[in-house]
Design a protein around this motif. Structure first.
Motif, PDB file in Angstrom:
ATOM      1  N   GLY A  32      34.544 -45.125 -22.615  1.00 17.19           N
ATOM      2  CA  GLY A  32      35.991 -44.996 -22.526  1.00 17.19           C
ATOM      3  C   GLY A  32      36.438 -43.634 -22.044  1.00 17.19           C
ATOM      4  N   VAL A  33      37.702 -43.598 -21.596  1.00 19.03           N
ATOM      5  CA  VAL A  33      38.323 -42.378 -21.102  1.00 19.03           C
ATOM      6  C   VAL A  33      39.725 -42.303 -21.680  1.00 19.03           C
ATOM      7  CG1 VAL A  33      39.118 -41.143 -19.034  1.00 19.03           C
ATOM      8  CG2 VAL A  33      37.004 -42.482 -18.945  1.00 19.03           C
ATOM      9  N   ARG A  34      40.143 -41.110 -22.079  1.00 15.39           N
ATOM     10  CA  ARG A  34      41.502 -40.893 -22.563  1.00 15.39           C
ATOM     11  C   ARG A  34      42.049 -39.619 -21.929  1.00 15.39           C
ATOM     12  NH1 ARG A  34      40.610 -45.168 -24.203  1.00 15.39           N
ATOM     13  NH2 ARG A  34      41.071 -46.122 -26.208  1.00 15.39           N
ATOM     14  N   ALA A  35      43.331 -39.640 -21.628  1.00 15.86           N
ATOM     15  CA  ALA A  35      44.027 -38.452 -21.136  1.00 15.86           C
ATOM     16  C   ALA A  35      44.480 -37.639 -22.343  1.00 15.86           C
ATOM     17  CB  ALA A  35      45.216 -38.849 -20.277  1.00 15.86           C
ATOM     18  N   LEU A  36      44.034 -36.393 -22.425  1.00 14.67           N
ATOM     19  CA  LEU A  36      44.391 -35.535 -23.545  1.00 14.67           C
ATOM     20  C   LEU A  36      45.651 -34.730 -23.254  1.00 14.67           C
ATOM     21  CD1 LEU A  36      40.847 -34.263 -24.519  1.00 14.67           C
ATOM     22  CD2 LEU A  36      42.139 -36.166 -25.499  1.00 14.67           C
ATOM     23  N   SER A  37      45.847 -34.373 -22.006  1.00 16.87           N
ATOM     24  CA  SER A  37      47.078 -33.694 -21.611  1.00 16.87           C
ATOM     25  C   SER A  37      47.243 -33.821 -20.098  1.00 16.87           C
ATOM     26  CB  SER A  37      47.059 -32.220 -22.029  1.00 16.87           C
ATOM     27  OG  SER A  37      46.074 -31.513 -21.314  1.00 16.87           O
ATOM     28  N   HIS A  38      48.490 -33.751 -19.675  1.00 17.02           N
ATOM     29  CA  HIS A  38      48.790 -33.822 -18.250  1.00 17.02           C
ATOM     30  C   HIS A  38      50.220 -33.381 -18.012  1.00 17.02           C
ATOM     31  CE1 HIS A  38      51.372 -37.403 -18.566  1.00 17.02           C
ATOM     32  NE2 HIS A  38      50.523 -37.801 -19.498  1.00 17.02           N
ATOM     33  N   THR A  39      50.529 -33.125 -16.761  1.00 18.32           N
ATOM     34  CA  THR A  39      51.892 -32.784 -16.360  1.00 18.32           C
ATOM     35  C   THR A  39      52.335 -33.710 -15.238  1.00 18.32           C
ATOM     36  OG1 THR A  39      51.003 -31.071 -14.894  1.00 18.32           O
ATOM     37  CG2 THR A  39      51.760 -30.361 -17.069  1.00 18.32           C
ATOM     38  N   GLU A  40      51.860 -34.927 -15.284  1.00 25.38           N
ATOM     39  CA  GLU A  40      52.195 -35.901 -14.246  1.00 25.38           C
ATOM     40  C   GLU A  40      53.631 -36.387 -14.413  1.00 25.38           C
ATOM     41  OE1 GLU A  40      49.527 -36.786 -11.662  1.00 25.38           O
ATOM     42  OE2 GLU A  40      49.440 -34.838 -12.626  1.00 25.38           O
ATOM     43  N   THR A  41      54.188 -36.876 -13.346  1.00 22.61           N
ATOM     44  CA  THR A  41      55.556 -37.382 -13.325  1.00 22.61           C
ATOM     45  C   THR A  41      55.679 -38.600 -14.238  1.00 22.61           C
ATOM     46  OG1 THR A  41      55.698 -36.687 -11.024  1.00 22.61           O
ATOM     47  CG2 THR A  41      57.378 -38.236 -11.803  1.00 22.61           C
ATOM     48  N   PRO A  42      56.692 -38.621 -15.125  1.00 24.48           N
ATOM     49  CA  PRO A  42      56.901 -39.818 -15.942  1.00 24.48           C
ATOM     50  C   PRO A  42      57.035 -41.045 -15.033  1.00 24.48           C
ATOM     51  CG  PRO A  42      58.274 -38.023 -16.726  1.00 24.48           C
ATOM     52  CD  PRO A  42      57.657 -37.568 -15.427  1.00 24.48           C
ATOM     53  N   GLY A  43      56.476 -42.123 -15.467  1.00 25.47           N
ATOM     54  CA  GLY A  43      56.443 -43.322 -14.638  1.00 25.47           C
ATOM     55  C   GLY A  43      55.081 -43.433 -13.978  1.00 25.47           C
ATOM     56  N   PHE A  44      54.709 -42.420 -13.207  1.00 24.64           N
ATOM     57  CA  PHE A  44      53.379 -42.408 -12.596  1.00 24.64           C
ATOM     58  C   PHE A  44      52.314 -42.171 -13.658  1.00 24.64           C
ATOM     59  CE2 PHE A  44      55.902 -40.743  -8.879  1.00 24.64           C
ATOM     60  CZ  PHE A  44      55.902 -41.955  -8.203  1.00 24.64           C
ATOM     61  N   ALA A  45      52.666 -41.425 -14.692  1.00 23.19           N
ATOM     62  CA  ALA A  45      51.721 -41.105 -15.754  1.00 23.19           C
ATOM     63  C   ALA A  45      51.483 -42.287 -16.691  1.00 23.19           C
ATOM     64  CB  ALA A  45      52.217 -39.903 -16.544  1.00 23.19           C
ATOM     65  N   ASP A  46      52.257 -43.351 -16.547  1.00 24.88           N
ATOM     66  CA  ASP A  46      52.078 -44.515 -17.412  1.00 24.88           C
ATOM     67  C   ASP A  46      50.659 -45.069 -17.335  1.00 24.88           C
ATOM     68  OD1 ASP A  46      54.695 -44.241 -18.122  1.00 24.88           O
ATOM     69  OD2 ASP A  46      55.420 -45.946 -16.929  1.00 24.88           O
ATOM     70  N   ILE A  47      49.990 -44.886 -16.209  1.00 27.34           N
ATOM     71  CA  ILE A  47      48.622 -45.396 -16.072  1.00 27.34           C
ATOM     72  C   ILE A  47      47.651 -44.668 -16.993  1.00 27.34           C
ATOM     73  CG2 ILE A  47      49.010 -46.101 -13.688  1.00 27.34           C
ATOM     74  CD1 ILE A  47      47.225 -43.662 -12.882  1.00 27.34           C
ATOM     75  N   LEU A  48      48.062 -43.516 -17.537  1.00 28.57           N
ATOM     76  CA  LEU A  48      47.203 -42.729 -18.417  1.00 28.57           C
ATOM     77  C   LEU A  48      47.301 -43.150 -19.880  1.00 28.57           C
ATOM     78  CD1 LEU A  48      47.832 -39.212 -16.838  1.00 28.57           C
ATOM     79  CD2 LEU A  48      45.933 -40.781 -16.393  1.00 28.57           C
ATOM     80  N   ASN A  49      48.208 -44.059 -20.199  1.00 26.52           N
ATOM     81  CA  ASN A  49      48.318 -44.574 -21.566  1.00 26.52           C
ATOM     82  C   ASN A  49      47.090 -45.421 -21.885  1.00 26.52           C
ATOM     83  OD1 ASN A  49      50.825 -43.394 -21.915  1.00 26.52           O
ATOM     84  ND2 ASN A  49      51.916 -45.200 -21.182  1.00 26.52           N
ATOM     85  N   PRO A  50      46.565 -45.314 -23.114  1.00 33.64           N
ATOM     86  CA  PRO A  50      45.348 -46.048 -23.465  1.00 33.64           C
ATOM     87  C   PRO A  50      45.437 -47.569 -23.272  1.00 33.64           C
ATOM     88  CG  PRO A  50      45.873 -44.444 -25.150  1.00 33.64           C
ATOM     89  CD  PRO A  50      47.027 -44.468 -24.193  1.00 33.64           C
ATOM     90  N   GLU A  51      46.633 -48.126 -23.293  1.00 34.27           N
ATOM     91  CA  GLU A  51      46.785 -49.568 -23.129  1.00 34.27           C
ATOM     92  C   GLU A  51      46.889 -49.971 -21.655  1.00 34.27           C
ATOM     93  OE1 GLU A  51      49.571 -47.835 -24.670  1.00 34.27           O
ATOM     94  OE2 GLU A  51      48.336 -47.644 -26.443  1.00 34.27           O
ATOM     95  N   SER A  52      46.838 -49.014 -20.758  1.00 29.68           N
ATOM     96  CA  SER A  52      47.099 -49.275 -19.347  1.00 29.68           C
ATOM     97  C   SER A  52      45.821 -49.188 -18.512  1.00 29.68           C
ATOM     98  CB  SER A  52      48.162 -48.268 -18.870  1.00 29.68           C
ATOM     99  OG  SER A  52      48.601 -48.592 -17.590  1.00 29.68           O
ATOM    100  N   TRP A  53      45.979 -48.778 -17.273  1.00 28.55           N
ATOM    101  CA  TRP A  53      44.900 -48.730 -16.285  1.00 28.55           C
ATOM    102  C   TRP A  53      43.687 -47.966 -16.779  1.00 28.55           C
ATOM    103  CZ3 TRP A  53      43.202 -44.207 -13.824  1.00 28.55           C
ATOM    104  CH2 TRP A  53      42.323 -44.389 -12.761  1.00 28.55           C
ATOM    105  N   ILE A  54      43.897 -46.856 -17.471  1.00 25.51           N
ATOM    106  CA  ILE A  54      42.781 -46.008 -17.893  1.00 25.51           C
ATOM    107  C   ILE A  54      41.830 -46.744 -18.844  1.00 25.51           C
ATOM    108  CG2 ILE A  54      43.771 -44.855 -19.926  1.00 25.51           C
ATOM    109  CD1 ILE A  54      42.715 -42.204 -18.596  1.00 25.51           C
ATOM    110  N   SER A  55      42.286 -47.815 -19.464  1.00 25.16           N
ATOM    111  CA  SER A  55      41.425 -48.583 -20.370  1.00 25.16           C
ATOM    112  C   SER A  55      40.336 -49.344 -19.613  1.00 25.16           C
ATOM    113  CB  SER A  55      42.258 -49.558 -21.204  1.00 25.16           C
ATOM    114  OG  SER A  55      42.812 -50.558 -20.379  1.00 25.16           O
ATOM    115  N   ASN A  56      40.431 -49.425 -18.291  1.00 28.83           N
ATOM    116  CA  ASN A  56      39.384 -50.082 -17.494  1.00 28.83           C
ATOM    117  C   ASN A  56      38.050 -49.359 -17.586  1.00 28.83           C
ATOM    118  OD1 ASN A  56      40.987 -52.197 -16.458  1.00 28.83           O
ATOM    119  ND2 ASN A  56      41.798 -50.850 -14.884  1.00 28.83           N
TER     120      ASN A  56
END
Length: 150
Positions: A85-109
């Motif tokens: 697994g992978v998790r985003a611990l911190s970021h400064t990405e644009t809200p909306g685009f950063a949604d893919i970093l939520n554990p329930e989203s794309w990053i869970s692949n």
């Protein structure tokens, strides 16, 4: 001339106040950051102690990669030499685009399918490519024997 002196004095006092607040909240900010990271890693690893994780066959890598809005700090976990697994611990990405970093989203692949089957997300291409690149770096390190357990 009085206006310039008053404005300069105001700037100096404001800067001093900000510096004091920064200094006195340093520990609190560090604790908050650690607490947030702990929450992000819940369900992915049972502990944040590398020695405990290594005894359980888990390796926790921390890696940073530049995304669209700045650095993305990631945790990449291997369980018995398999990406789990992978998790985003911190970021400064644009809200909306950063949604893919939520554990329930794309990053869970990551950990659910092979790394070469995970594609970048169309609406967040730079962000998703940065995550893929970071995971590929960790994967190369892991394959060459670089481990947090060593």
């Amino acid at each position: 001339m009085k206006g310039i002196v008053a404005f300069t004095l105001l700037c100096l006092v404001s800067s001093g106040c900000l510096a004091l607040v920064h200094h006195f909240t340093k520990e609190t900010r560090k604790e908050n950051r650690e607490e947030f990271e702990n929450r992000e890693l819940e369900g992915l690893v049972p502990s944040l102690s590398n020695s405990e994780l290594c005894l359980q066959g888990l390796e926790l890598y921390r890696v940073e990669e530049r995304g669209y809005g700045g650095k993305i700090k990631l945790a990449v976990v291997y369980e018995n030499s398999t990406l789990s697994g992978v998790r985003a611990l911190s970021h400064t990405e644009t809200p909306g685009f950063a949604d893919i970093l939520n554990p329930e989203s794309w990053i869970s692949n990551f950990g659910q399918m092979p790394l070469d089957h995970i594609d970048a997300v169309t609406r967040a291409t730079i962000t998703s490519k940065a995550v893929i690149k970071a995971v590929q770096k960790v994967n190369a390190d892991h394959a060459s024997g670089i481990s947090p357990c060593n």
